[in-house]
Design an enzyme around this catalytic site. Sequence first.
Site, mmCIF file in Angstrom:
data_model
loop_
_atom_site.group_PDB
_atom_site.id
_atom_site.type_symbol
_atom_site.label_atom_id
_atom_site.label_comp_id
_atom_site.label_asym_id
_atom_site.label_seq_id
_atom_site.Cartn_x
_atom_site.Cartn_y
_atom_site.Cartn_z
ATOM 1 N N CYS A 78 0.803 -1.226 0.000
ATOM 2 C CA CYS A 78 0.000 0.000 0.000
ATOM 3 C C CYS A 78 0.839 1.280 0.000
ATOM 4 C CB CYS A 78 -0.968 -0.057 1.170
ATOM 5 S SG CYS A 78 -2.425 0.959 0.912
ATOM 6 N N HIS A 136 -3.523 -5.698 2.476
ATOM 7 C CA HIS A 136 -3.190 -5.833 3.896
ATOM 8 C C HIS A 136 -3.780 -7.164 4.366
ATOM 9 C CE1 HIS A 136 -2.043 -1.599 4.308
ATOM 10 N NE2 HIS A 136 -3.146 -1.263 3.671
HETATM 11 N N1 GLN Z 1 -2.170 6.818 2.306
HETATM 12 C C1 GLN Z 1 -2.279 5.933 1.158
HETATM 13 C C2 GLN Z 1 -3.699 5.915 0.560
HETATM 14 O O1 GLN Z 1 -4.645 6.301 1.224
HETATM 15 C C3 GLN Z 1 -1.895 4.514 1.563
HETATM 16 C C4 GLN Z 1 -2.837 3.923 2.594
HETATM 17 C C5 GLN Z 1 -2.322 2.613 3.167
HETATM 18 O O2 GLN Z 1 -1.130 2.356 3.268
HETATM 19 N N2 GLN Z 1 -3.279 1.738 3.629
HETATM 20 O O3 GLN Z 1 -3.868 5.474 -0.586
#
Ligand code: GLN
Length: 242
Positions: free
Chosen positions: A97, A194
């Site tokens: 992510c 995740h």
């Molecule tokens: N901040 C980034 C987004 O919102 C990554 C989010 C995350 O790592 N879950 O796309």
Amino acid sequence: MPEAMVLRIAHLYAHFLNIYGDRGNILALSRRTQWRGIAVEVDPIGLGQAIDSERYDLYFIGGGQDKQQQIIAADLARHATSLRKAVSEGAVILSICGGYQLLGHYYKPHEGDELRGISLMDTHTVAGQRRMIGNVVVRRPNGSTLVGFENHSGKTFLGSAVEPLGKIVSGNGNNGDDGCEGAVAGGVYGTYLHGSLLPKNPALADELITLALRRRNSGVSLAPLDDAIESSAHKRALALPA
Ligand code: GLN
């Protein structure tokens, strides 16, 4: 007597990019290696620390909110050359992510300046109007499935020099538009999954461990494990609603 194998893992920004328990990937990589009788050393790499590109076989960078990404982006840029060298010599990177977004060319969040990435993968990311949240199922080119959970507003788009990790079966994936999830370029893997990702996707965990070990031990392969529990968790996740 050949030197005993050791898998050395660098956990990048362990205390910053650990949203949704992504450190579970470090646990899965470590245990699945140790269960084969291979030693594992894990070093957390924090802000301002140097990285010895000769030392590590596998790098992990997890996810984080925009504000954590803004904090680490400039520091990660310091490591671009050494990470590129490590990957060229066979090291493996798994990015999740927010970490995945910063391995591309840039991430443009809703607020604040565009964050330069380190261009290890031919991708770029722009914050979308909606958050993409929910369970995800992905089908890899070899027909196997990956399961996980996504929560991102970033929409990642792949360039020509990178392949998707797989096609979306359910969920959004990279951008909710092109039906793809994740990215792979040589030994560099990125994904929005995740969960954490690897405990319920043991084949991918072993794929990463094998590639990383082969950096110093050509031809090495891993003995099979009893993955009854992991497979049961994978099957149950396949049935979850997106
Ligand atoms: N901040 C980034 C987004 O919102 C990554 C989010 C995350 O790592 N879950 O796309």
